[in-house]
Scaffold this active site. Structure first.
Site, PDB file in Angstrom:
ATOM      1  N   GLU A  72       0.851  -1.182   0.000  1.00  0.00           N
ATOM      2  CA  GLU A  72       0.000   0.000   0.000  1.00  0.00           C
ATOM      3  C   GLU A  72       0.888   1.233   0.000  1.00  0.00           C
ATOM      4  O   GLU A  72       2.116   1.120   0.096  1.00  0.00           O
ATOM      5  CB  GLU A  72      -0.939  -0.019   1.222  1.00  0.00           C
ATOM      6  CG  GLU A  72      -0.208  -0.001   2.548  1.00  0.00           C
ATOM      7  CD  GLU A  72      -1.120  -0.225   3.762  1.00  0.00           C
ATOM      8  OE1 GLU A  72      -2.172  -0.868   3.634  1.00  0.00           O
ATOM      9  OE2 GLU A  72      -0.738   0.240   4.844  1.00  0.00           O
ATOM     10  N   HIS A  83      -3.779   3.289   8.223  1.00  0.00           N
ATOM     11  CA  HIS A  83      -2.531   2.778   8.793  1.00  0.00           C
ATOM     12  C   HIS A  83      -1.575   3.938   9.042  1.00  0.00           C
ATOM     13  O   HIS A  83      -1.473   4.840   8.220  1.00  0.00           O
ATOM     14  CB  HIS A  83      -1.849   1.796   7.835  1.00  0.00           C
ATOM     15  CG  HIS A  83      -2.506   0.448   7.805  1.00  0.00           C
ATOM     16  ND1 HIS A  83      -2.282  -0.460   6.799  1.00  0.00           N
ATOM     17  CD2 HIS A  83      -3.379  -0.143   8.645  1.00  0.00           C
ATOM     18  CE1 HIS A  83      -2.981  -1.563   7.031  1.00  0.00           C
ATOM     19  NE2 HIS A  83      -3.663  -1.384   8.149  1.00  0.00           N
TER      20      HIS A  83
END
Lengths: 294, 376
Positions: free
Chosen positions: A211, A249
């Site tokens: 990601e 995150h």
């Protein structure tokens, strides 16, 4: 065989007697994990009951290892206690510490990852779902019942994307799935797992999920190009993420031109990795590669 | 989170790093008074959390208190790269002899902090780093040891900084560690004509995860500017406002990011990122839906849940309960998969809300939500 975690692994749980610890220890036991003890200095000498299993609680990781021969610890303690917990586990000489705890300050992660490295303890996480070798053992919070044993290895920064791919590829199955965590500093990287899967005779193909943020995927791409001969299929999340915003995150942030999903996808493709545009397409590519005989 | 320059400056001062005298205000009238107090001639600096202020007209010299008032009036309310200027800082100018660059940044690849320093500060350090990398020293810091005077001397020497900067390098490391910062940067660090080492401008990024041990400062708990983000933050939701038309709710940061991408791939734009996390309750679902539905640019909502720890029937119960508390005015497309998906789907089928429809796959649901949002 699987990587880092097998049927033979003997697992301690730090923070087992807390709410999350109890819930997930029950799930780990149900998945066949050999949980040999919990650690809580205030409850040493007692037992915790899980359906038909009684698990002893030890005052320290060292005591637990002495009594049971444990070689893995799964850490569920709150963020403020994570650093002493992992430090203690490393000092006791445990081989693998899986840190599920989320919200750990980066300075603490830097400190315990470094400490563990010096003591020869592998850290997976923090802020990760752990790892599972389906049919053998499950250290963490990955649901065991959505997949089967097989010959795909998976390494991912994201828990839910791990589950999504496990589910879509459940009929083919996995050797080991490792969630390395979405924090800026993690103990085990994509590259560590690529190297282990490359060596693992029970893994035929590797799925790599990344990601936005940092350049771990770019470095993984270079590693694939130079060292991995098994087929690798990738997926990257976060093409639509705006610059400067943290996307869930702690480590998922595009800073200026660095850390973009596009750069990561291009780096992987340049290294010969097939990259899917969606999780579903990624699963289809995995099947296509396997059916073509690698 | 990034601090404003004046907040970074306060931290530096608390840790014994010399900074120019300065004050902050949101009023042009007070700017005039402050300028008078500081000796008349001042630098007026827009307080925004973004770089490149100087080029955008956010840093100006004012010759006297009247000019300071006028400059402050022009600067307040100005837009710099999407950030509205709410306050200005007025600082006493210093006579610069030399400019340097110093920072401590997190090196994610190495899992430790890195000192970056250069004897050529003041200008675009990234350009210096790109064109003449040898002019920028990069020295890894041993996490167990930290920056001792000996380490600081090595950094200063590697970068060609004068020995007087060693003390600042040690103190700046203390700022990084004691304040749980992910980044501290001084650019420029200057040597003044009278030989003092002064931090003329600074940037500090604090670690949000460390707010539990950050007791004395309110900086870690600032309310976001965007009203929807503020509402979401008040409810403890992980939410980022974007500028599209498809509202998105999912579980897990990775899956939500992937959902945004799939929606974009279907020709619509995501209106937000909203992660309900693991084991989401009915209340979290209702809170999430109410935040998204109160965004006037949202034209359809996509709920994409892969039940792992989260049970899909609990999510479905949550949606049903949310529909009792939030009036649904826009179509809601739901994809439930994984743990207890069949039961979850049955719950929504039984509720049979006319604006709620289920699609069994992630790609299909994204495509349907995108279609609903872009069709007149």
């Amino acid at each position: 065989m699987a990587i880092h975690l097998t049927k033979e692994s003997r697992v301690l749980v730090q923070g087992m007697t807390g709410g999350e610890g109890m819930k997930h220890t029950r799930r780990m036991l149900a998945a066949g994990t050999n949980v040999v003890g919990g650690v809580n200095p205030r409850k040493a000498g007692r037992n915790a009951d899980f359906d038909d299993r009684r698990v002893p609680v030890f005052g320290s990781v060292a005591e637990g290892m002495d009594a049971t021969g444990a070689d893995v610890t799964v850490v569920f303690v709150p963020p403020a206690f994570a650093r002493p917990a992992v430090t203690e586990a490393a000092d006791a000489g445990i081989g693998l510490a899986v840190v599920i705890t989320e919200g750990i300050p980066v300075h603490d992660s830097v400190a315990f990852v470094e400490h563990a490295r010096r003591r020869g303890t592998r850290v997976i996480g923090p802020n990760c779902p752990g790892l599972i070798s389906p049919g053998q053992s499950n250290a963490g919070i990955i649901p065991a019942d959505i997949t089967t044993p097989g010959r795909i290895g998976l390494v991912s920064k994201s828990g839910t994307l791990t589950y999504q791919l496990m589910h879509e590829l459940r009929d083919t199955g996995f050797s080991t799935c490792v969630g390395i965590g979405g924090d800026p500093v993690v103990g085990t990287t994509h590259i560590d797992c690529l190297a282990a899967f490359q060596e693992d005779p029970d893994t035929d193909l590797i799925v790599l999920i990344g990601e936005i943020g940092g350049d771990a995927e770019e470095r993984a791409a270079a590693y694939v190009r130079d060292h991995v001969t098994k087929p690798v299929v990738g997926y990257i999340a976060g093409f639509t993420a705006p610059e400067g915003r943290t996307m869930g995150h702690a480590g998922a942030i595009v800073s200026g031109s660095s850390g973009t999903a596009r750069a990561k996808k291009e780096a992987l493709e340049a290294a010969g990795v097939r990259v899917g545009d969606t999780p579903t397409e990624t699963a289809r590519q995995v099947l296509a590669v396997l059916n073509a005989g690698g | 989170m990034d601090l404003y320059e004046h907040q970074a400056r306060e931290l530096f001062e608390e840790h014994g790093i010399v900074v120019p005298r300065a004050e902050v205000t949101d009023s042009p009238k007070k700017a005039r008074e402050i300028a008078r107090r500081l000796g008349g001639r001042v630098v007026v600096k827009a307080q925004v959390r973004t770089g490149g202020r100087g080029k955008a007209g956010g840093v100006k010299l004012a010759a006297d208190p009247a000019a300071a008032e006028l400059t402050a009036r022009q600067m307040l309310g100005m837009d710099i790269k999407g950030h509205t200027v709410g306050t200005v800082m007025l600082a006493r100018p210093v006579d610069i002899e030399e400019e340097f660059y110093v920072s401590y940044v997190l090196d994610r690849a190495a899992g430790r902090f890195l000192a970056i320093a250069s004897a050529e500060g003041g200008m675009d350090i990234e350009e210096v780093a790109a064109t003449r990398p040898e002019a920028v020293a990069r020295v890894p810091v041993d996490p167990a040891e930290g920056v001792t005077p000996a380490t600081a001397s090595r950094i200063a020497e590697a970068a060609g900084l004068p020995p007087q900067t060693v003390d600042v390098l040690v103190r700046l490391w203390e700022v990084l560690v004691r304040e749980d910062a992910l980044l501290v940067e001084v650019n420029p660090l200057v040597r003044t004509r009278d030989g003092r080492i002064t931090a003329l401008d600074g940037k500090v990024t604090l670690d949000d995860n460390a707010s539990f041990r950050r007791t004395r400062r309110g900086a870690g708990h600032e309310t976001p500017q965007d009203p929807l983000e503020a509402a979401a933050a008040a409810k403890g939701l992980t939410y980022v406002k974007l500028d599209g038309e498809v509202g998105i709710i999912g579980n897990g940061a990775g899956l939500v990011m992937a959902t945004l991408d799939v929606v974009a791939g279907c020709g619509a734009r995501p209106a937000n990122f909203l992660d309900i996390g693991g084991g989401a309750s009915a209340q979290v679902m209702a809170d999430g839906l109410s935040v998204i539905l109160s965004d006037p640019s949202v034209r359809s909502v996509l709920v994409n849940v892969f039940g792992g720890i989260t049970a899909c029937d609990a999510v479905a119960d949550g949606i049903v309960r949310a529909l009792d508390t939030v009036r649904l005015t826009k179509p809601l497309v739901v994809r439930l998969d994984g743990n207890n998906a069949a039961r979850g789907r049955a719950v929504l089928d039984a509720h049979a809300h006319p604006l709620v429809e289920q699609v069994p796959t992630m790609d299909g649901a994204a495509s349907r939500a995108a279609h609903l949002a872009t069709t007149p």
